[in-house]
Motif scaffolding. Structure first.
Motif, PDB file in Angstrom:
ATOM      1  N   ALA A 260       0.827  -1.213   0.000  1.00 64.75           N
ATOM      2  CA  ALA A 260       0.000   0.000   0.000  1.00 64.75           C
ATOM      3  C   ALA A 260       0.861   1.263   0.000  1.00 64.75           C
ATOM      4  CB  ALA A 260      -0.914  -0.009   1.221  1.00 64.75           C
ATOM      5  N   LYS A 261       2.145   1.095  -0.287  1.00 68.04           N
ATOM      6  CA  LYS A 261       3.075   2.204  -0.093  1.00 68.04           C
ATOM      7  C   LYS A 261       2.969   3.282  -1.174  1.00 68.04           C
ATOM      8  CE  LYS A 261       6.970   3.859   1.845  1.00 68.04           C
ATOM      9  NZ  LYS A 261       7.285   4.025   3.251  1.00 68.04           N
ATOM     10  N   ASN A 262       2.667   2.867  -2.373  1.00 66.33           N
ATOM     11  CA  ASN A 262       2.678   3.874  -3.440  1.00 66.33           C
ATOM     12  C   ASN A 262       1.298   4.423  -3.796  1.00 66.33           C
ATOM     13  OD1 ASN A 262       5.634   2.470  -5.004  1.00 66.33           O
ATOM     14  ND2 ASN A 262       5.443   4.252  -3.673  1.00 66.33           N
ATOM     15  N   PHE A 263       0.313   4.234  -2.921  1.00 73.44           N
ATOM     16  CA  PHE A 263      -0.987   4.878  -3.147  1.00 73.44           C
ATOM     17  C   PHE A 263      -0.837   6.375  -2.872  1.00 73.44           C
ATOM     18  CE2 PHE A 263      -3.161   0.756  -1.464  1.00 73.44           C
ATOM     19  CZ  PHE A 263      -2.921   0.129  -2.679  1.00 73.44           C
ATOM     20  N   ASP A 264      -1.513   7.215  -3.657  1.00 78.93           N
ATOM     21  CA  ASP A 264      -1.407   8.645  -3.337  1.00 78.93           C
ATOM     22  C   ASP A 264      -2.289   8.952  -2.125  1.00 78.93           C
ATOM     23  OD1 ASP A 264      -4.019   8.875  -4.236  1.00 78.93           O
ATOM     24  OD2 ASP A 264      -3.407   9.452  -6.263  1.00 78.93           O
ATOM     25  N   THR A 268      -5.104   6.665  -0.383  1.00 78.29           N
ATOM     26  CA  THR A 268      -4.805   6.138   0.949  1.00 78.29           C
ATOM     27  C   THR A 268      -5.970   6.396   1.908  1.00 78.29           C
ATOM     28  OG1 THR A 268      -2.441   6.450   0.623  1.00 78.29           O
ATOM     29  CG2 THR A 268      -3.189   6.278   2.894  1.00 78.29           C
ATOM     30  N   PHE A 269      -6.436   7.657   1.953  1.00 78.43           N
ATOM     31  CA  PHE A 269      -7.523   7.977   2.888  1.00 78.43           C
ATOM     32  C   PHE A 269      -8.828   7.314   2.489  1.00 78.43           C
ATOM     33  CE2 PHE A 269      -4.491  11.326   4.050  1.00 78.43           C
ATOM     34  CZ  PHE A 269      -4.445  11.071   5.415  1.00 78.43           C
ATOM     35  N   GLU A 270      -9.049   7.251   1.185  1.00 71.91           N
ATOM     36  CA  GLU A 270     -10.286   6.633   0.711  1.00 71.91           C
ATOM     37  C   GLU A 270     -10.301   5.132   1.081  1.00 71.91           C
ATOM     38  OE1 GLU A 270     -13.007   6.057  -0.976  1.00 71.91           O
ATOM     39  OE2 GLU A 270     -12.536   4.290  -2.199  1.00 71.91           O
ATOM     40  N   LEU A 271      -9.153   4.463   0.900  1.00 77.05           N
ATOM     41  CA  LEU A 271      -9.102   3.033   1.242  1.00 77.05           C
ATOM     42  C   LEU A 271      -9.187   2.808   2.748  1.00 77.05           C
ATOM     43  CD1 LEU A 271      -6.477   1.566  -1.280  1.00 77.05           C
ATOM     44  CD2 LEU A 271      -8.954   1.279  -1.313  1.00 77.05           C
ATOM     45  N   CYS A 272      -8.601   3.707   3.520  1.00 74.81           N
ATOM     46  CA  CYS A 272      -8.708   3.582   4.978  1.00 74.81           C
ATOM     47  C   CYS A 272     -10.178   3.620   5.390  1.00 74.81           C
ATOM     48  CB  CYS A 272      -7.950   4.706   5.679  1.00 74.81           C
ATOM     49  SG  CYS A 272      -6.179   4.440   5.658  1.00 74.81           S
ATOM     50  N   ARG A 273     -10.922   4.506   4.754  1.00 76.39           N
ATOM     51  CA  ARG A 273     -12.365   4.558   5.067  1.00 76.39           C
ATOM     52  C   ARG A 273     -13.027   3.252   4.661  1.00 76.39           C
ATOM     53  NH1 ARG A 273     -11.832   9.912   3.678  1.00 76.39           N
ATOM     54  NH2 ARG A 273     -12.284   9.499   1.475  1.00 76.39           N
ATOM     55  N   ARG A 274     -12.693   2.811   3.444  1.00 79.84           N
ATOM     56  CA  ARG A 274     -13.358   1.612   2.932  1.00 79.84           C
ATOM     57  C   ARG A 274     -13.049   0.379   3.801  1.00 79.84           C
ATOM     58  NH1 ARG A 274     -11.923  -0.575  -2.886  1.00 79.84           N
ATOM     59  NH2 ARG A 274     -12.338   1.588  -3.459  1.00 79.84           N
ATOM     60  N   TYR A 275     -11.778   0.226   4.196  1.00 76.33           N
ATOM     61  CA  TYR A 275     -11.398  -0.974   4.943  1.00 76.33           C
ATOM     62  C   TYR A 275     -11.489  -0.795   6.458  1.00 76.33           C
ATOM     63  CZ  TYR A 275      -9.409  -2.475   0.444  1.00 76.33           C
ATOM     64  OH  TYR A 275      -9.222  -2.816  -0.858  1.00 76.33           O
ATOM     65  N   GLY A 276     -11.932   0.398   6.883  1.00 77.89           N
ATOM     66  CA  GLY A 276     -12.079   0.617   8.322  1.00 77.89           C
ATOM     67  C   GLY A 276     -10.760   0.720   9.069  1.00 77.89           C
ATOM     68  N   ILE A 290       0.858   5.206   7.594  1.00 76.76           N
ATOM     69  CA  ILE A 290      -0.417   4.505   7.369  1.00 76.76           C
ATOM     70  C   ILE A 290      -0.232   3.251   6.509  1.00 76.76           C
ATOM     71  CG2 ILE A 290      -2.736   4.716   6.327  1.00 76.76           C
ATOM     72  CD1 ILE A 290      -2.621   7.701   6.957  1.00 76.76           C
ATOM     73  N   HIS A 291       0.767   3.279   5.622  1.00 75.47           N
ATOM     74  CA  HIS A 291       0.856   2.193   4.635  1.00 75.47           C
ATOM     75  C   HIS A 291       0.957   0.808   5.262  1.00 75.47           C
ATOM     76  CE1 HIS A 291       5.200   2.353   5.402  1.00 75.47           C
ATOM     77  NE2 HIS A 291       5.244   1.151   4.856  1.00 75.47           N
ATOM     78  N   SER A 292       1.496   0.690   6.461  1.00 76.18           N
ATOM     79  CA  SER A 292       1.571  -0.647   7.065  1.00 76.18           C
ATOM     80  C   SER A 292       0.185  -1.154   7.446  1.00 76.18           C
ATOM     81  CB  SER A 292       2.396  -0.667   8.341  1.00 76.18           C
ATOM     82  OG  SER A 292       3.433   0.216   8.271  1.00 76.18           O
ATOM     83  N   PHE A 293      -0.571  -0.284   8.110  1.00 79.50           N
ATOM     84  CA  PHE A 293      -1.907  -0.683   8.568  1.00 79.50           C
ATOM     85  C   PHE A 293      -2.821  -0.926   7.372  1.00 79.50           C
ATOM     86  CE2 PHE A 293       0.268   1.770  11.735  1.00 79.50           C
ATOM     87  CZ  PHE A 293       0.126   0.988  12.867  1.00 79.50           C
ATOM     88  N   LEU A 294      -2.723  -0.014   6.411  1.00 77.91           N
ATOM     89  CA  LEU A 294      -3.526  -0.177   5.204  1.00 77.91           C
ATOM     90  C   LEU A 294      -3.020  -1.363   4.368  1.00 77.91           C
ATOM     91  CD1 LEU A 294      -5.774   0.845   3.382  1.00 77.91           C
ATOM     92  CD2 LEU A 294      -4.166   2.515   2.411  1.00 77.91           C
TER      93      LEU A 294
END
Ligand code: ATP
Ligand code: MG
Length: 414
Positions: A260-264, A268-276, A290-294
């Motif tokens: 998840a490291k190279n997401f802009d 990143t924020f959108e996926l965090c919302r989606r995956y909780g 964030i990239h580790s948790f995401l």
């Protein structure tokens, strides 16, 4: 009289063809046991091209495990040098005298070379041969050759049959180095041994799942990040072997740790919302954490990873945690720091050495370095990292003195 079957060969590697003919011979000829004797160096094969004798021995041991009729004999490896069967049979005769009948099991291809072996007359005197046809080899005239040998050496040669398996070690070695499948040509344990130890040019990316991950990662990561990823996966696999962890799991976790490291920022924020993925104050202030948790959630959702230990290793690879990290978690955390492409930083060598010596001491050292580096940069330290640091510091302090290691390998008394 005890009848002992003998399977000689280079077993480089042992495969189901060997095991099947040994079993058939035992059943059809009433053998009490079969000895598998790996040659130290076959007189007719190039030495040293493939594996060490000890590795062939390990594979054979795994192959016969659990079969009460099969045993592995180290006589030829212990004798060293070029192997001549006649020497082995003489040794056996000396030990056993006339108590045992030796039945030497041969595929047709080997039988047809018998006259080139050292001292054929002596061989026929010391044992009985049992021959089975071998698919892929022309055995026209085999029966006549057998009868001729029986007359010439005044012996009886046993014949037995086996459902043909057109498998050879040569073909298996080629398949492995070509990246083709070879898994079902041998017992599971042998297959695992080959893949875990990268024998015969096996490359881990040949794993079907790994190949899929690698293809996707190459598309999604920047080239330098992708290189780092392969470095981490390889390092993790090596460490896993050292610490008896599952090397495949370690390789997978290493491959996916930065998925998840190279997401802009937006993604990143959108996926965090989606995956909780919950964002605490530190993560909000330093979104690169964030990239580790995401990453753990991405590995689950986009790469289909289900194994909790792998997911946690991805999740905590940047911060660590103080709740008793699993070995796999430590391996990924450390591999990320010490993989061979990692740019040099002061203290890297020490962590590298420690990682192969004592994971917990390496963790303490790595966390200490990371925390002080981030402090100097004026960054916030995530509570998980401080917690992990205190945890490992305390843990190492409580270790009995003889278990405390410093990177030179000497005992640390402080
Ligand atoms: P390589 O290709 O390296 O020569 P291999 O598969 O022939 O390996 P060896 O270790 O040379 O295996 O063989 C040991 C013995 O097992 C020989 O007597 C050989 O004829 C016999 N053998 C091996 N594979 C088979 C098979 N598939 N069917 C029948 N006999 C076999
Ligand atoms: Mg052969």
């Amino acid at each position: 009289m005890i009848r002992v079957g003998i399977m000689g060969g280079s077993f480089d590697p042992v495969h189901s063809g060997h095991l099947c003919i040994a079993k058939e011979a035992a059943e059809q000829l009433g053998l009490d046991e079969v000895l598998f004797i790996p040659a130290n160096r076959s007189y007719n094969k190039d030495p040293g091209e493939n594996t060490q004798p000890e590795e062939r021995l390990d594979m054979l041991r795994l192959a016969v495990e659990g079969d009460p009729f099969f045993r592995v004999c180290t006589a030829e490896i212990e004798r060293g040098g070029t192997t001549y069967t006649v020497d082995t049979l003489r040794e056996f005769k000396e030990t056993w005298g006339k108590d045992r009948e030796l039945v030497f099991i041969l595929g047709a291809d080997s039988f047809l070379t018998l006259e080139k072996w050292r001292e054929p007359e002596e061989l026929f005197r010391l044992c009985r041969f049992a021959v089975v046809s071998r698919p892929g080899f022309d055995d026209d005239g085999l029966e006549e050759r057998i009868i001729k040998a029986e007359e010439k050496y005044d012996t009886v040669i046993y014949r037995f049959s086996s459902p043909g398996l057109d498998i050879s070690s040569t073909d298996i070695r080629k398949r492995i180095s070509d990246g083709r499948s070879f898994r079902y040509f041998m017992p599971e344990g042998v297959w695992k041994y080959i893949t875990d130890n990268d024998l015969y040019g096996f490359r881990p990316e040949f794993y079907p799942e790994a190949a899929v991950y690698i293809e996707k990662l190459e598309r999604e990561l920047k080239p330098s990040r992708f290189r780092h990823t392969l470095g981490v996966a390889g390092e993790a696999r090596k460490l896993a072997r050292v610490y008896s962890e599952d090397p495949h799991k370690a390789y997978t976790a290493g491959l996916l740790h930065d998925c998840a490291k190279n997401f802009d920022r937006e993604k990143t924020f959108e996926l965090c919302r989606r995956y909780g993925v919950e964002l605490d104050e530190v993560l909000k202030a330093q979104p690169d954490l964030i990239h580790s948790f995401l990453g753990a959630e991405t590995a689950r959702a986009e790469y289909g990873v289900k194994d909790g230990d792998i997911l946690n290793a991805i999740k905590y690879h940047t911060t660590g945690h103080g709740g008793g990290m699993s070995r796999l978690e430590m391996i990924i955390y450390l591999s990320d720091m010490i993989e061979p492409n990692r740019a040099y930083f002061k203290g890297l060598d020490k962590i590298r050495k420690l990682a192969y010596y004592d994971l917990e001491s390496a963790m303490e050292e790595a966390l200490e370095q990371t925390i002080s580096f981030n402090r100097e940069k004026g960054r916030l330290i995530h509570p998980l990292s401080s917690g992990a640091y205190s945890y490992f510091k305390e843990l190492n302090r409580r270790k009995p003195i003889e278990q405390r290691k410093d990177f030179t390998g000497s005992k640390s008394g402080s």
